[in-house]
Design a protein around this motif. Structure first.
Motif, PDB file in Angstrom:
ATOM      1  N   LEU A 181     -17.145 -54.077  14.635  1.00  0.00           N
ATOM      2  CA  LEU A 181     -16.686 -53.375  15.299  1.00  0.00           C
ATOM      3  C   LEU A 181     -15.573 -52.342  14.243  1.00  0.00           C
ATOM      4  N   ALA A 182     -14.537 -52.780  13.693  1.00  0.00           N
ATOM      5  CA  ALA A 182     -13.473 -51.652  13.205  1.00  0.00           C
ATOM      6  C   ALA A 182     -15.196 -50.997  12.338  1.00  0.00           C
ATOM      7  N   LEU A 183     -16.055 -51.311  11.899  1.00  0.00           N
ATOM      8  CA  LEU A 183     -16.476 -50.188  10.588  1.00  0.00           C
ATOM      9  C   LEU A 183     -17.666 -48.698  11.384  1.00  0.00           C
ATOM     10  N   ILE A 184     -18.242 -49.648  12.699  1.00  0.00           N
ATOM     11  CA  ILE A 184     -18.491 -48.950  14.060  1.00  0.00           C
ATOM     12  C   ILE A 184     -17.049 -48.074  14.504  1.00  0.00           C
ATOM     13  N   LEU A 185     -16.255 -47.906  14.613  1.00  0.00           N
ATOM     14  CA  LEU A 185     -15.098 -47.026  14.488  1.00  0.00           C
ATOM     15  C   LEU A 185     -14.459 -46.469  14.055  1.00  0.00           C
ATOM     16  N   ASN A 186     -14.658 -46.451  12.418  1.00  0.00           N
ATOM     17  CA  ASN A 186     -14.864 -45.778  11.595  1.00  0.00           C
ATOM     18  C   ASN A 186     -15.501 -46.029  10.040  1.00  0.00           C
ATOM     19  N   PRO A 187     -15.930 -45.388  10.381  1.00  0.00           N
ATOM     20  CA  PRO A 187     -17.241 -45.900   8.739  1.00  0.00           C
ATOM     21  C   PRO A 187     -16.284 -45.009   7.672  1.00  0.00           C
ATOM     22  N   SER A 188     -15.797 -44.177   7.578  1.00  0.00           N
ATOM     23  CA  SER A 188     -15.134 -43.396   6.364  1.00  0.00           C
ATOM     24  C   SER A 188     -14.816 -45.106   5.723  1.00  0.00           C
ATOM     25  N   ASP A 189     -14.811 -45.616   5.934  1.00  0.00           N
ATOM     26  CA  ASP A 189     -13.575 -47.293   4.890  1.00  0.00           C
ATOM     27  C   ASP A 189     -14.706 -48.100   4.963  1.00  0.00           C
ATOM     28  N   ALA A 190     -16.576 -47.658   5.517  1.00  0.00           N
ATOM     29  CA  ALA A 190     -17.059 -48.731   4.214  1.00  0.00           C
ATOM     30  C   ALA A 190     -17.639 -47.810   3.402  1.00  0.00           C
ATOM     31  N   HIS A 191     -17.374 -48.455   2.168  1.00  0.00           N
ATOM     32  CA  HIS A 191     -17.677 -48.075   1.047  1.00  0.00           C
ATOM     33  C   HIS A 191     -19.242 -49.040   0.025  1.00  0.00           C
ATOM     34  N   THR A 192     -19.973 -48.244  -0.569  1.00  0.00           N
ATOM     35  CA  THR A 192     -20.877 -49.075  -1.198  1.00  0.00           C
ATOM     36  C   THR A 192     -20.645 -49.830  -2.338  1.00  0.00           C
ATOM     37  N   ALA A 193     -21.486 -50.731  -2.200  1.00  0.00           N
ATOM     38  CA  ALA A 193     -21.057 -51.733  -3.172  1.00  0.00           C
ATOM     39  C   ALA A 193     -21.658 -51.180  -4.535  1.00  0.00           C
ATOM     40  N   THR A 194     -20.899 -51.612  -5.705  1.00  0.00           N
ATOM     41  CA  THR A 194     -21.208 -50.537  -6.795  1.00  0.00           C
ATOM     42  C   THR A 194     -21.941 -51.761  -7.642  1.00  0.00           C
ATOM     43  N   GLY A 195     -23.504 -52.116  -8.203  1.00  0.00           N
ATOM     44  CA  GLY A 195     -23.356 -53.431  -8.551  1.00  0.00           C
ATOM     45  C   GLY A 195     -23.442 -53.703  -9.492  1.00  0.00           C
ATOM     46  N   ASP A 196     -24.351 -53.903 -10.500  1.00  0.00           N
ATOM     47  CA  ASP A 196     -24.821 -54.507 -11.878  1.00  0.00           C
ATOM     48  C   ASP A 196     -25.795 -53.656 -11.906  1.00  0.00           C
ATOM     49  N   PRO A 197     -26.300 -52.670 -12.653  1.00  0.00           N
ATOM     50  CA  PRO A 197     -26.723 -51.946 -13.286  1.00  0.00           C
ATOM     51  C   PRO A 197     -28.338 -53.058 -13.581  1.00  0.00           C
ATOM     52  N   ALA A 198     -28.143 -54.045 -14.056  1.00  0.00           N
ATOM     53  CA  ALA A 198     -28.844 -55.280 -14.396  1.00  0.00           C
ATOM     54  C   ALA A 198     -29.689 -55.766 -13.147  1.00  0.00           C
ATOM     55  N   ILE A 199     -29.037 -55.877 -12.300  1.00  0.00           N
ATOM     56  CA  ILE A 199     -29.711 -56.700 -11.133  1.00  0.00           C
ATOM     57  C   ILE A 199     -30.683 -55.417 -10.166  1.00  0.00           C
ATOM     58  N   ALA A 200     -29.767 -54.412  -9.985  1.00  0.00           N
ATOM     59  CA  ALA A 200     -30.756 -53.082  -9.400  1.00  0.00           C
ATOM     60  C   ALA A 200     -31.530 -53.490 -10.011  1.00  0.00           C
ATOM     61  N   GLN A 201     -31.799 -52.946 -11.826  1.00  0.00           N
ATOM     62  CA  GLN A 201     -33.511 -53.093 -12.020  1.00  0.00           C
ATOM     63  C   GLN A 201     -34.724 -54.321 -11.956  1.00  0.00           C
ATOM     64  N   LEU A 202     -33.242 -54.689 -11.625  1.00  0.00           N
ATOM     65  CA  LEU A 202     -34.830 -56.796 -11.408  1.00  0.00           C
ATOM     66  C   LEU A 202     -35.268 -56.048 -10.336  1.00  0.00           C
TER      67      LEU A 202
END
Length: 68
Positions: free
Chosen positions: A37-58
């Motif tokens: 509910l908090a994320l819906i009310l204030n979506p600017s607080d939802a940051h994208t997670a920066t993951g390990d590039p190796a996992i993204a490539q996999l």
């Protein structure tokens, strides 16, 4: 000649299975609801997670293999 049916004096039970949630399950559900509910009310607080590039490539390679 008709046969007599026997009725049970009390309702049938499910074998003694107790289906009650523990207190922490309800608290976890309430916490998840409040967080969403908090994320819906204030979506600017939802940051994208920066993951390990190796996992993204996999994951990208797996997606390419499944797409063939």
């Amino acid at each position: 000649m008709s046969a007599r049916t026997h009725t049970r004096p009390h309702p049938a039970t499910s074998g003694g299975v107790d289906i009650r949630l523990p207190w922490w399950a309800l608290a976890l559900l309430a916490l998840a609801f409040v967080a969403l509910l908090a994320l819906i009310l204030n979506p600017s607080d939802a940051h994208t997670a920066t993951g390990d590039p190796a996992i993204a490539q996999l994951l990208q390679r797996a997606q390419e293999l499944l797409g063939r």
